[in-house]
Design an enzyme around this catalytic site. Structure first.
Site, short mmCIF file in Angstrom:
data_model
loop_
_atom_site.label_atom_id
_atom_site.label_comp_id
_atom_site.label_asym_id
_atom_site.label_seq_id
_atom_site.Cartn_x
_atom_site.Cartn_y
_atom_site.Cartn_z
CD GLU A 176 -3.13 -1.05 2.11
OE1 GLU A 176 -3.07 -0.25 3.05
OE2 GLU A 176 -4.11 -1.82 1.93
CD GLU A 295 -3.94 -5.84 3.09
OE1 GLU A 295 -4.81 -5.13 3.67
OE2 GLU A 295 -2.73 -5.59 3.11
O1 AHR Z 1 -5.19 -5.86 6.98
C1 AHR Z 1 -5.07 -4.73 7.78
C2 AHR Z 1 -4.34 -3.59 7.08
O2 AHR Z 1 -5.15 -3.13 6.02
C3 AHR Z 1 -3.04 -3.92 6.42
O3 AHR Z 1 -1.96 -3.84 7.28
C4 AHR Z 1 -2.92 -2.87 5.37
O4 AHR Z 1 -2.18 -3.29 4.26
C5 AHR Z 1 -4.34 -2.50 5.03
O5 AHR Z 1 -4.54 -1.14 5.08
#
Ligand code: AHR
Length: 502
Positions: A176, A295
């Site tokens: 990210e 994610e």
């Molecule tokens: O999964 C929780 C968080 O969400 C992770 O650390 C990040 O990559 C995202 O913002």
């Protein structure tokens, strides 16, 4: 009976979308909250094995058949020094962890996590730090993990008791990097340059690896999708995948709108595919970049509680969402969306796996238990291997606050030719009514219905607890198969798994 809502489906073994890459059933463990300490690892627990790993948790993970697990972050990775987590445990430093403002004890690191993934029959998707670090740390790290020996870093691994290389195949180039919350946030050009140069160095160490470049942190980011275009312009020849991240919530308590949110996910995926293919055309390239949705989940229940957590504590209960029944329906719907994009989504990681926005929860020195979302994830992972088929579906539709023409019925179909099995994953999003589905599956001659699993509950807000599995599947689904025609009663707000076998 006659004015019941009806849906129709035609399924044919020739309507192939693509082979499903099993890694779409991946997950994620970050050094965050109680995911590692108190979840995966708790040496004082009565169920701990000789390495301190909780056997009860490993059993729940193994039952999910998770093929790949992203590690060690997440936001955590952007400040991580991997060297802190290897070698004798007593020498490992305690560090301030800036992403989540906790203390990291480094009692678990690369080698222990590698051992754990083997114990749960999985593999690591490893992320390198491109926030506070760069090319040098990444090339040393891959040398430590993947070279057999005879060099400084690979011999160091051997001296730590790991004679054989870990051979980690899949690597994420940071996390990210577009987000202002990220330690070491970068512009698309800054990130594109460092990702490209890091990828080159890592591949020089081990040419067999696969690399994932960071896409946007979500489709709502102001720089989406220009970020993807710029990053891929720099990295097109060096990487294999671009990442997507997305979380949803029902903050407004509008279930009809909430259950439609996989439409947003579908749109997100299509936009990233178009962007990849635009850069492909621009580069006159023959290579195709695929998608790693590394994610995804529901995340909102714990937001307020997280504001009250004391900084600089060790393994506090961060991001501990308690999932309800409607969350399980959306998770199922998102899995259906991945299956429909099996031609381009090759990896996906449910974020995360234990305690932190997770299907598996634990009590410190106590019980472990399954959240509602455990079930659709397990069903898809266990039964969703094979070829994704295009379900030709006509369903009644509804309009919600943010979406129009939302089909009440969402469906994906998986054909496992080798085992001669077909599985249908179906969600009925109607809040009040059951729907009668008629499916023409005549191309599957000789198949019989072996199971109709249903996850249903009259209360959309029902949750599981350590003491009680209020939301759990049953196998008394109402369906029948005759002469290639399948009749299914989809009860209101339900997740259904229909299993057919020859
Ligand atoms: O999964 C929780 C968080 O969400 C992770 O650390 C990040 O990559 C995202 O913002």
């Amino acid at each position: 009976m006659s004015d019941r809502l009806k849906a129709n489906l035609v399924l044919d073994k020739e309507y192939k979308i693509a082979n499903i890459d099993e890694r779409i059933y991946g997950s994620f463990i970050e050094h965050l909250g109680r995911a590692v300490y108190g979840g995966v690892y708790e040496p004082s627990h009565s169920e701990a094995d000789d390495q301190g790993f909780r056997k009860d948790v490993m059993k729940l993970v193994r039952d999910l058949q998770v093929p790949i697990i992203r590690y060690p972050g997440g936001n955590f990775v952007s400040g991580y020094r991997w060297e802190d987590g290897v070698g004798p445990k007593e020498d490992r430093p305690r560090r301030t962890e800036l992403a989540w403002r906790t203390i990291e004890t480094n009692q678990i690191g690369t080698n222990e996590f590698f051992d754990w993934t083997k114990k749960v029959n999985s593999n690591i998707m490893m992320a390198v730090n491109l926030g506070t670090r760069g090319i040098d740390a990444a090339r040393n790290f891959i040398e430590y993990c993947n070279l057999p020996g005879g060099t400084y870093w690979s011999d160091l691994r051997k001296s730590h008791g790991y004679n054989q290389p870990h051979n980690i195949k899949t690597w994420c180039l940071g996390n990210e990097m577009d987000g202002d919350w990220q330690v070491g946030q970068k512009t698309a050009t800054e990130y594109g340059r460092i990702a490209r140069e890091t990828a080159k160095a890592m591949r020089l160490v081990d040419p067999t690896i696969e690399l994932v470049a960071c896409g946007s942190s979500g489709s709502g980011m102001p720089t989406f999708p220009e970020w993807e275009a710029t990053v891929l312009d720099h990295t097109y020849n060096e990487v294999d995948y671009i990442s997507l991240h997305q979380y949803y919530g029902n903050q407004e308590n509008d279930p009809a709108n909430y259950l439609a949110k996989n439409i947003d996910m579908d749109h997100f995926i299509k936009t990233v595919i178009s962007t990849c293919d635009y850069i492909k055309a621009k580069h006159r390239s023959k290579k195709t970049i695929n998608l790693s949705f590394d994610e995804w989940n529901v995340w909102y229940h714990s937001n307020d509680a997280d504001k009250k957590i004391e900084p600089w504590s060790i393994a506090p209960p961060q991001l501990e969402d308690h999932y309800n029944f409607e969350d399980a329906l959306l998770v199922g719907s998102m899995l259906i969306t991945f299956l429909k994009h099996a031609d381009r989504v090759k990896m996906a990681c449910l974020a995360q796996l234990v305690n932190v926005i997770a299907p598996i929860m634990t009590e410190n020195n106590g019980r472990s238990w399954k959240q509602t979302i455990y079930y659709p994830y397990m069903h898809a992972s266990v039964f969703g291997r094979g070829v994704s088929l295009e379900p030709v579906l006509s369903s009644p539709k509804y309009d919600s606050k943010d979406y129009t023409d939302v089909p009440y019925v969402d469906c994906a179909a998986v054909y496992n030719e080798e085992n001669e099995e077909v599985t249908l994953f179906i969600v009925n999003k109607h809040l009040e009514e059951s729907i009668s589905l008629s499916a023409d599956i005549r191309s599957f001659e000789g198949y019989r219905l072996i199971e109709h699993i249903v996850l249903e509950n009259d209360d959309l807000k029902a949750v599981n607890t350590p003491a009680e599995q209020v939301v759990a599947p049953h196998t008394n689904g109402d369906s029948k198969l005759e002469n290639g025609h399948l009749e299914v009663n989809l009860s209101k707000t339900s997740w259904n798994v229909l299993r057919l076998k020859r």
